[in-house]
Design a protein around this motif. Structure first.
Motif, mmCIF file in Angstrom:
data_model
loop_
_atom_site.group_PDB
_atom_site.id
_atom_site.type_symbol
_atom_site.label_atom_id
_atom_site.label_comp_id
_atom_site.label_asym_id
_atom_site.label_seq_id
_atom_site.Cartn_x
_atom_site.Cartn_y
_atom_site.Cartn_z
ATOM 1 N N LEU A 134 -6.811 4.838 -10.264
ATOM 2 C CA LEU A 134 -7.594 4.296 -9.148
ATOM 3 C C LEU A 134 -6.765 3.270 -8.399
ATOM 4 O O LEU A 134 -6.191 2.367 -9.010
ATOM 5 N N ILE A 135 -6.669 3.423 -7.076
ATOM 6 C CA ILE A 135 -6.065 2.391 -6.230
ATOM 7 C C ILE A 135 -7.185 1.551 -5.634
ATOM 8 O O ILE A 135 -8.122 2.077 -5.036
ATOM 9 N N ILE A 136 -7.086 0.230 -5.792
ATOM 10 C CA ILE A 136 -7.948 -0.708 -5.073
ATOM 11 C C ILE A 136 -7.025 -1.491 -4.150
ATOM 12 O O ILE A 136 -6.227 -2.318 -4.600
ATOM 13 N N ASP A 137 -7.124 -1.206 -2.860
ATOM 14 C CA ASP A 137 -6.212 -1.779 -1.887
ATOM 15 C C ASP A 137 -6.763 -3.072 -1.302
ATOM 16 O O ASP A 137 -7.916 -3.137 -0.877
ATOM 17 N N ASP A 138 -5.921 -4.106 -1.295
ATOM 18 C CA ASP A 138 -6.269 -5.394 -0.678
ATOM 19 C C ASP A 138 -7.432 -6.076 -1.376
ATOM 20 O O ASP A 138 -8.370 -6.554 -0.724
ATOM 21 N N ARG A 156 2.140 15.097 -12.344
ATOM 22 C CA ARG A 156 1.413 14.965 -13.612
ATOM 23 C C ARG A 156 0.022 15.591 -13.552
ATOM 24 O O ARG A 156 -0.706 15.571 -14.537
ATOM 25 N N GLY A 157 -0.361 16.106 -12.377
ATOM 26 C CA GLY A 157 -1.681 16.721 -12.259
ATOM 27 C C GLY A 157 -2.823 15.737 -12.356
ATOM 28 O O GLY A 157 -3.948 16.092 -12.733
ATOM 29 N N VAL A 158 -2.557 14.485 -12.004
ATOM 30 C CA VAL A 158 -3.549 13.419 -12.134
ATOM 31 C C VAL A 158 -4.686 13.585 -11.122
ATOM 32 O O VAL A 158 -4.476 14.035 -10.001
ATOM 33 N N GLN A 159 -5.894 13.214 -11.525
ATOM 34 C CA GLN A 159 -7.038 13.103 -10.626
ATOM 35 C C GLN A 159 -7.144 11.631 -10.232
ATOM 36 O O GLN A 159 -7.414 10.780 -11.066
ATOM 37 N N GLY A 160 -6.878 11.329 -8.954
ATOM 38 C CA GLY A 160 -6.857 9.931 -8.525
ATOM 39 C C GLY A 160 -7.838 9.639 -7.417
ATOM 40 O O GLY A 160 -8.417 10.538 -6.801
ATOM 41 N N LEU A 161 -8.019 8.342 -7.136
ATOM 42 C CA LEU A 161 -8.902 7.884 -6.058
ATOM 43 C C LEU A 161 -8.286 6.677 -5.373
ATOM 44 O O LEU A 161 -7.703 5.815 -6.041
ATOM 45 N N PHE A 162 -8.446 6.617 -4.056
ATOM 46 C CA PHE A 162 -8.012 5.464 -3.264
ATOM 47 C C PHE A 162 -9.238 4.814 -2.642
ATOM 48 O O PHE A 162 -10.062 5.490 -2.035
ATOM 49 N N PHE A 163 -9.334 3.494 -2.774
ATOM 50 C CA PHE A 163 -10.401 2.750 -2.104
ATOM 51 C C PHE A 163 -9.851 1.442 -1.561
ATOM 52 O O PHE A 163 -9.177 0.698 -2.285
ATOM 53 N N ASP A 164 -10.108 1.185 -0.293
ATOM 54 C CA ASP A 164 -9.949 -0.165 0.226
ATOM 55 C C ASP A 164 -11.020 -1.032 -0.444
ATOM 56 O O ASP A 164 -12.152 -0.577 -0.665
ATOM 57 N N THR A 178 0.834 -1.205 0.000
ATOM 58 C CA THR A 178 0.000 0.000 0.000
ATOM 59 C C THR A 178 0.865 1.251 0.000
ATOM 60 O O THR A 178 0.526 2.249 -0.652
ATOM 61 N N HIS A 179 1.976 1.215 0.728
ATOM 62 C CA HIS A 179 2.907 2.351 0.757
ATOM 63 C C HIS A 179 3.352 2.702 -0.661
ATOM 64 O O HIS A 179 3.310 3.873 -1.067
ATOM 65 N N LEU A 180 3.755 1.704 -1.431
ATOM 66 C CA LEU A 180 4.205 1.958 -2.800
ATOM 67 C C LEU A 180 3.060 2.441 -3.687
ATOM 68 O O LEU A 180 3.241 3.353 -4.499
ATOM 69 N N ALA A 181 1.883 1.833 -3.540
ATOM 70 C CA ALA A 181 0.740 2.242 -4.357
ATOM 71 C C ALA A 181 0.395 3.708 -4.115
ATOM 72 O O ALA A 181 0.196 4.484 -5.064
ATOM 73 N N VAL A 182 0.335 4.105 -2.833
ATOM 74 C CA VAL A 182 0.031 5.495 -2.497
ATOM 75 C C VAL A 182 1.168 6.408 -2.934
ATOM 76 O O VAL A 182 0.936 7.528 -3.420
ATOM 77 N N GLY A 183 2.409 5.943 -2.783
ATOM 78 C CA GLY A 183 3.553 6.738 -3.229
ATOM 79 C C GLY A 183 3.485 7.054 -4.706
ATOM 80 O O GLY A 183 3.783 8.178 -5.136
#
Length: 253
Positions: free
Chosen positions: A156-160, A115-123, A101-106
């Protein structure tokens, strides 16, 4: 907040263009505020807000080489985004405590700032509950309205992924999200502690089922696992608990 000494708080500065004309552009303070707003809008949990690629520290005794390799892959991905990544994402695979998760968020934080990206994090479990909330009559939003930001986020991050017990609804929902992002050529960064292997084939006895390690194919279905491997660069991580190793190193023991 004190006023910016450059723009006086108006957010704009006057500069000369290459053609020698005086033009207005956003002040650095304005750009910094925009970055902070994008970080906040990404829904990154507070406990991960300080996770950057630079703070992914693996200089401890017996650190597995796969951790260093994972960090290099993460940095290369940021450098290549978006031209050379072509909609590809990252799939971090490994046991708990390795810093997936550390690397994904990094990666996401670097992309937002550089890069001015619009991102989202979700467990993963939170994502499914978020979508299920559209079925609550007290929630004034349709399933499509809730899904739209998830489907359209640049990154988009999908964690776990895989932690929710699989049901037909879970499989259908995951398939819908991943297929939509795949077809839209949008990058998805995924972490999982399940081995990225297909589900066990054939009929297994109860002892065989108990002895066999549960795979990601078991949790999200083989077809979606295949899609994941197609849309993401797979990053295998091994070794002992990263967090415990860092804690021991920090206290000098």
């Amino acid at each position: 907040m004190s006023e910016c000494e450059i723009c006086g708080g108006v957010g704009l500065v006057r500069v000369k263009s290459d053609a020698g004309l005086w033009v207005s552009r956003a002040c650095e303070c304005q750009e910094s505020q925009a970055e902070d707003l994008r970080i906040k809008s990404a829904r990154i949990p507070n406990k991960y807000r300080k996770c950057t690629l630079d703070s992914y520290w693996i200089d401890f005794t017996n650190a597995h080489e796969s951790l260093n390799s994972a960090l290099r892959t993460a940095r290369k991905f940021v450098d290549a985004y978006p031209i050379d990544t072509k909609g590809k994402g990252l799939l971090f695979v490994g046991a708990n405590g390795l810093g997936k998760t550390h690397l994904a968020v990094g990666v996401l934080q670097r992309l937002i700032r550089e890069r001015g990206v619009q991102g989202l994090f979700f467990d993963y479990r939170e994502l499914l509950k978020h979508i299920q909330s559209s079925y609550n009559p007290q929630v004034q939003a349709t399933e499509l309205e809730i899904l739209r930001p998830i489907l359209n986020a640049e990154v988009l991050i999908i964690d776990d992924i895989g932690t929710q017990k699989p049901t037909d609804w879970v499989w259908d929902t995951v398939a819908y999200v991943l297929n939509a992002r795949y077809n839209g050529e949008l990058s998805t960064i995924i972490t999982t502690h399940f081995p990225a292997l297909p589900a066990g084939k054939g009929q297994l006895t109860d002892p065989e089922k108990a002895a066999r390690e549960i795979s990601l194919g078991d949790r999200i279905g083989d077809s979606m696992l295949s899609r994941l491997c197609e849309m993401c660069i797979r990053v295998e991580m091994s070794g002992g608990d990263f967090r415990q190793s860092v804690k021991r190193a920090s206290f000098g023991s």
